[in-house]
Design a protein around this motif. Structure first.
Motif, PDB file in Angstrom:
ATOM      1  N   PRO A  11      -3.454   1.679  -1.724  1.00  0.00           N
ATOM      2  CA  PRO A  11      -4.163   2.402  -0.661  1.00  0.00           C
ATOM      3  C   PRO A  11      -3.352   2.380   0.625  1.00  0.00           C
ATOM      4  CG  PRO A  11      -5.208   0.276  -1.083  1.00  0.00           C
ATOM      5  CD  PRO A  11      -4.180   0.467  -2.147  1.00  0.00           C
ATOM      6  N   TRP A  12      -3.236   3.559   1.254  1.00  0.00           N
ATOM      7  CA  TRP A  12      -2.414   3.694   2.461  1.00  0.00           C
ATOM      8  C   TRP A  12      -3.183   4.468   3.513  1.00  0.00           C
ATOM      9  CZ3 TRP A  12       1.019   8.359   3.418  1.00  0.00           C
ATOM     10  CH2 TRP A  12       1.741   8.221   4.625  1.00  0.00           C
ATOM     11  N   ASN A  13      -3.243   3.917   4.703  1.00  0.00           N
ATOM     12  CA  ASN A  13      -3.833   4.593   5.855  1.00  0.00           C
ATOM     13  C   ASN A  13      -2.705   5.041   6.773  1.00  0.00           C
ATOM     14  OD1 ASN A  13      -5.209   5.432   8.131  1.00  0.00           O
ATOM     15  ND2 ASN A  13      -5.830   3.383   8.754  1.00  0.00           N
ATOM     16  N   PRO A  14      -2.418   6.348   6.859  1.00  0.00           N
ATOM     17  CA  PRO A  14      -1.341   6.808   7.740  1.00  0.00           C
ATOM     18  C   PRO A  14      -1.610   6.571   9.227  1.00  0.00           C
ATOM     19  CG  PRO A  14      -1.817   8.454   6.054  1.00  0.00           C
ATOM     20  CD  PRO A  14      -2.936   7.442   6.009  1.00  0.00           C
ATOM     21  N   GLU A  15      -2.822   6.140   9.574  1.00  0.00           N
ATOM     22  CA  GLU A  15      -3.130   5.748  10.949  1.00  0.00           C
ATOM     23  C   GLU A  15      -3.428   4.246  10.946  1.00  0.00           C
ATOM     24  OE1 GLU A  15      -5.772   8.409  13.162  1.00  0.00           O
ATOM     25  OE2 GLU A  15      -5.742   9.747  11.432  1.00  0.00           O
ATOM     26  N   PRO A  16      -2.411   3.431  10.742  1.00  0.00           N
ATOM     27  CA  PRO A  16      -2.646   2.019  10.435  1.00  0.00           C
ATOM     28  C   PRO A  16      -3.174   1.218  11.621  1.00  0.00           C
ATOM     29  CG  PRO A  16      -0.321   2.388  10.829  1.00  0.00           C
ATOM     30  CD  PRO A  16      -0.969   3.745  10.826  1.00  0.00           C
ATOM     31  N   VAL A  50       1.608  -7.005   1.624  1.00  0.00           N
ATOM     32  CA  VAL A  50       1.305  -7.762   0.403  1.00  0.00           C
ATOM     33  C   VAL A  50       0.884  -6.820  -0.718  1.00  0.00           C
ATOM     34  CG1 VAL A  50      -0.330  -9.399  -0.610  1.00  0.00           C
ATOM     35  CG2 VAL A  50       0.781  -9.934   1.562  1.00  0.00           C
ATOM     36  N   LEU A  51       0.101  -5.793  -0.401  1.00  0.00           N
ATOM     37  CA  LEU A  51      -0.299  -4.822  -1.422  1.00  0.00           C
ATOM     38  C   LEU A  51       0.917  -4.107  -2.007  1.00  0.00           C
ATOM     39  CD1 LEU A  51      -3.480  -3.199   0.181  1.00  0.00           C
ATOM     40  CD2 LEU A  51      -3.402  -4.791  -1.744  1.00  0.00           C
ATOM     41  N   VAL A  52       1.857  -3.749  -1.141  1.00  0.00           N
ATOM     42  CA  VAL A  52       3.075  -3.091  -1.632  1.00  0.00           C
ATOM     43  C   VAL A  52       3.880  -4.051  -2.489  1.00  0.00           C
ATOM     44  CG1 VAL A  52       5.220  -1.945  -0.970  1.00  0.00           C
ATOM     45  CG2 VAL A  52       3.133  -1.510   0.344  1.00  0.00           C
ATOM     46  N   ALA A  53       3.991  -5.313  -2.063  1.00  0.00           N
ATOM     47  CA  ALA A  53       4.720  -6.310  -2.854  1.00  0.00           C
ATOM     48  C   ALA A  53       4.074  -6.488  -4.224  1.00  0.00           C
ATOM     49  CB  ALA A  53       4.767  -7.648  -2.101  1.00  0.00           C
ATOM     50  N   ASP A  54       2.744  -6.565  -4.256  1.00  0.00           N
ATOM     51  CA  ASP A  54       2.041  -6.699  -5.538  1.00  0.00           C
ATOM     52  C   ASP A  54       2.386  -5.537  -6.474  1.00  0.00           C
ATOM     53  OD1 ASP A  54       0.763  -9.015  -4.730  1.00  0.00           O
ATOM     54  OD2 ASP A  54      -1.123  -8.010  -4.192  1.00  0.00           O
TER      55      ASP A  54
END
Length: 292
Positions: A264-269, A281-285
């Protein structure tokens, strides 16, 4: 600084917002309000952009206590009277350059600034994510907030975890940032235009760039073209204006759907250390799973 002290803050337009005392009733754009909440500043209200609707977008609001934070609405629902109904003593907005308040009609923004101090944080492509985060931290401190204990350590650990995942994942998994627009097309992000994606690239992530062509931040592609980019990991836009990726039934996308891990990615982080750490961490997982 005490509660009775005069307060001021120089925003990213070079304008100085001033008040007789430190503001305590902050109205903020949703992204800004959720970031300030991570520093212990509870906004009295938030507002959305033209992409949003009658309810707040949960992708943008983070852990904000929405039962006690008034959502003013978005788009055509926003006028000065609506924005001021909670009697805010400060408005925190964001800009994507040129100082324009994102989500607000320019005339509405003009009249708003005649009534209450406004601080604008530039979150546009020319800024690094670290610099945006620093500016929110500076603003939060001026309002009496503070970072969560160990948040900086958590972010450092997340960065190192992602670097390790990149080093150990076989085959350099390909990562595509995507905003689904329906059953016929999607918007593929141009990684160099997004501060948080540039951070991934700096940490060694192999980000996939769509073909050159129209679109500064996004390339409009059909699902066959998206699948041809051969992603191993998809960063899928989860904002309310995007179609959920798991609802896309385009046959051309099916092989990629079965193969690729989704993050899941929010372009307005949210621009707090703990929010950024959670994303890394989500990307690493996903990279570890893609290489497993």
């Amino acid at each position: 600084m005490t509660e009775q002290s005069a307060w001021s803050f120089a925003d990213d337009r070079g304008r100085l917002a001033v008040a007789d005392r430190r503001p305590s009733r902050v109205l903020a754009y949703a992204q800004a309000g959720a970031t300030l909440w991570d520093y212990g500043i509870r906004p009295e209200g938030i507002f959305g952009s033209g992409h949003d609707g009658a309810e707040p977008d949960r992708a943008k609001t983070g852990t904000l206590p929405l039962d006690s934070v008034d959502y003013r609405g978005a788009g055509d629902d926003l006028d000065v009277d609506t924005l001021l109904r909670g009697r805010p003593d400060l408005v925190v907005a964001v800009s994507y350059g040129h100082g324009q308040l994102y989500g607000l009609d320019p005339d509405t923004a003009k009249h708003l600034e005649e009534s209450v101090p406004v601080v604008v944080i530039d979150v546009g492509q020319v800024r690094t994510l670290d610099r945006v985060a620093e500016r929110f931290a500076e603003l939060a401190r001026s309002l009496g907030g503070a970072p969560v204990a160990d948040a900086a350590d958590e972010l450092h650990a997340a960065r190192e975890r992602l670097r390790a995942a990149v080093r150990t994942a076989p085959g350099s998994p390909r990562v595509l940032a995507l905003s689904p627009a329906g059953q016929e097309k999607a918007y593929a992000a141009r990684p160099q235009m997004w501060p948080e994606l540039r951070v991934l690239a700096e940490l060694g992530v192999a980000l996939v760039s769509p073909p050159d062509g129209a679109g500064v931040n996004w390339a409009t592609v059909d699902w066959e073209a998206a699948a041809a980019l051969e992603p191993d990991v998809v960063l899928a836009d989860i904002r309310s204006n995007a179609v959920p990726l798991d609802e896309v039934a385009a046959p051309a996308w099916e092989p990629a759907r079965r193969h690729a891990r989704t993050v899941p990615w929010n372009p307005e982080p949210l621009c707090s250390p703990q929010a950024h750490a959670r994303f890394l961490v989500l990307v690493a997982d996903a990279l570890e799973e893609a290489g497993g």
